[in-house]
Design a protein around this motif. Structure first.
Motif, mmCIF file in Angstrom:
data_model
loop_
_atom_site.group_PDB
_atom_site.id
_atom_site.type_symbol
_atom_site.label_atom_id
_atom_site.label_comp_id
_atom_site.label_asym_id
_atom_site.label_seq_id
_atom_site.Cartn_x
_atom_site.Cartn_y
_atom_site.Cartn_z
ATOM 1 N N ILE A 16 0.892 -1.175 0.004
ATOM 2 C CA ILE A 16 0.033 -0.195 0.202
ATOM 3 C C ILE A 16 0.890 1.428 0.246
ATOM 4 N N VAL A 17 1.826 1.152 0.868
ATOM 5 C CA VAL A 17 2.938 2.572 0.734
ATOM 6 C C VAL A 17 3.505 2.619 -0.543
ATOM 7 N N ILE A 18 3.991 1.660 -1.153
ATOM 8 C CA ILE A 18 4.442 1.631 -2.648
ATOM 9 C C ILE A 18 3.704 2.109 -3.405
ATOM 10 N N LEU A 19 2.323 1.557 -3.346
ATOM 11 C CA LEU A 19 1.128 2.075 -4.286
ATOM 12 C C LEU A 19 0.968 3.630 -4.230
ATOM 13 N N LEU A 20 0.964 4.310 -2.802
ATOM 14 C CA LEU A 20 0.743 5.519 -2.532
ATOM 15 C C LEU A 20 2.033 6.460 -3.095
ATOM 16 N N ILE A 21 3.205 5.908 -3.141
ATOM 17 C CA ILE A 21 4.440 6.726 -3.438
ATOM 18 C C ILE A 21 4.173 6.752 -5.115
ATOM 19 N N ALA A 22 3.807 5.528 -5.771
ATOM 20 C CA ALA A 22 3.862 5.640 -7.152
ATOM 21 C C ALA A 22 2.591 6.661 -7.509
ATOM 22 N N VAL A 23 1.582 6.789 -6.724
ATOM 23 C CA VAL A 23 0.552 7.888 -7.026
ATOM 24 C C VAL A 23 1.004 9.164 -6.771
ATOM 25 N N GLY A 24 1.580 9.553 -5.910
ATOM 26 C CA GLY A 24 2.339 10.668 -5.637
ATOM 27 C C GLY A 24 3.149 11.148 -6.514
ATOM 28 N N MET A 25 4.104 10.228 -7.276
ATOM 29 C CA MET A 25 4.795 10.691 -8.286
ATOM 30 C C MET A 25 3.925 10.767 -9.512
#
Length: 163
Positions: A16-25
């Motif tokens: 979930i954290v990796i997904l949130l970072i990808a969406v933020g980028m």
């Protein structure tokens, strides 16, 4: 079994954290394009505002308007002495009749990129225009540089001036 379920919860949280970072980028990269476009438009607006102080004189102008244009160029070049891309070069073609009745031709042109030479040339052209008496008309031709900023202004006298 408890350790396995805790490991799955930790793995899920990491995903979930990796997904949130990808969406933020993704959001950042999309918004960066909008910001860059905004900056480019600001530069375009600045160029238009800078050019408008000269382009308003394009075409056939009276002697008085031409003198005002030359004074505007002189003021601009003095202010932007350290900013070479904002210096305006002037080419002025003048024919005159002197007291002896002779017709003389003179072409004034600064080919130097040094600010002092450019400013000196504009002063010289302004001197010539100030000596002109009567209703001499001038054709003003504006040349833009590759960056879209006014680079050269050609001033061609229509008819003969009297001094």
């Amino acid at each position: 079994m408890e350790n396995a379920s805790k490991a799955l919860l930790i793995a899920g949280a990491i995903l979930i954290v990796i997904l949130l970072i990808a969406v933020g980028m993704l959001v950042y990269s999309k918004s960066r394009g909008v910001v860059d476009t905004g900056v480019a438009q600001m530069n375009s607006t600045e160029i238009t505002m800078f050019n408008s102080q000269f382009t308003n004189y394009e075409g056939v102008q009276s002697s008085k308007a031409t003198k005002t244009l030359l004074q505007t160029i002189l003021n601009n070049n003095t202010i932007n002495k350290e900013n070479p891309e904002r210096l305006i070069k002037v080419k002025m073609d003048i024919c005159w009749i002197n007291e002896a009745g002779r017709t003389c031709e003179s072409q004034l042109k600064s080919t130097s990129d040094k600010s002092d030479k450019i400013i000196s040339n504009v002063k010289y052209c302004l001197n010539w225009a100030n000596k002109s008496k009567g209703d001499t008309d001038y054709k003003v031709i504006i040349q833009l540089g590759d960056d879209g900023i006014v680079d050269w202004i050609n001033i061609v006298q229509s008819g003969h001036a009297k001094f």
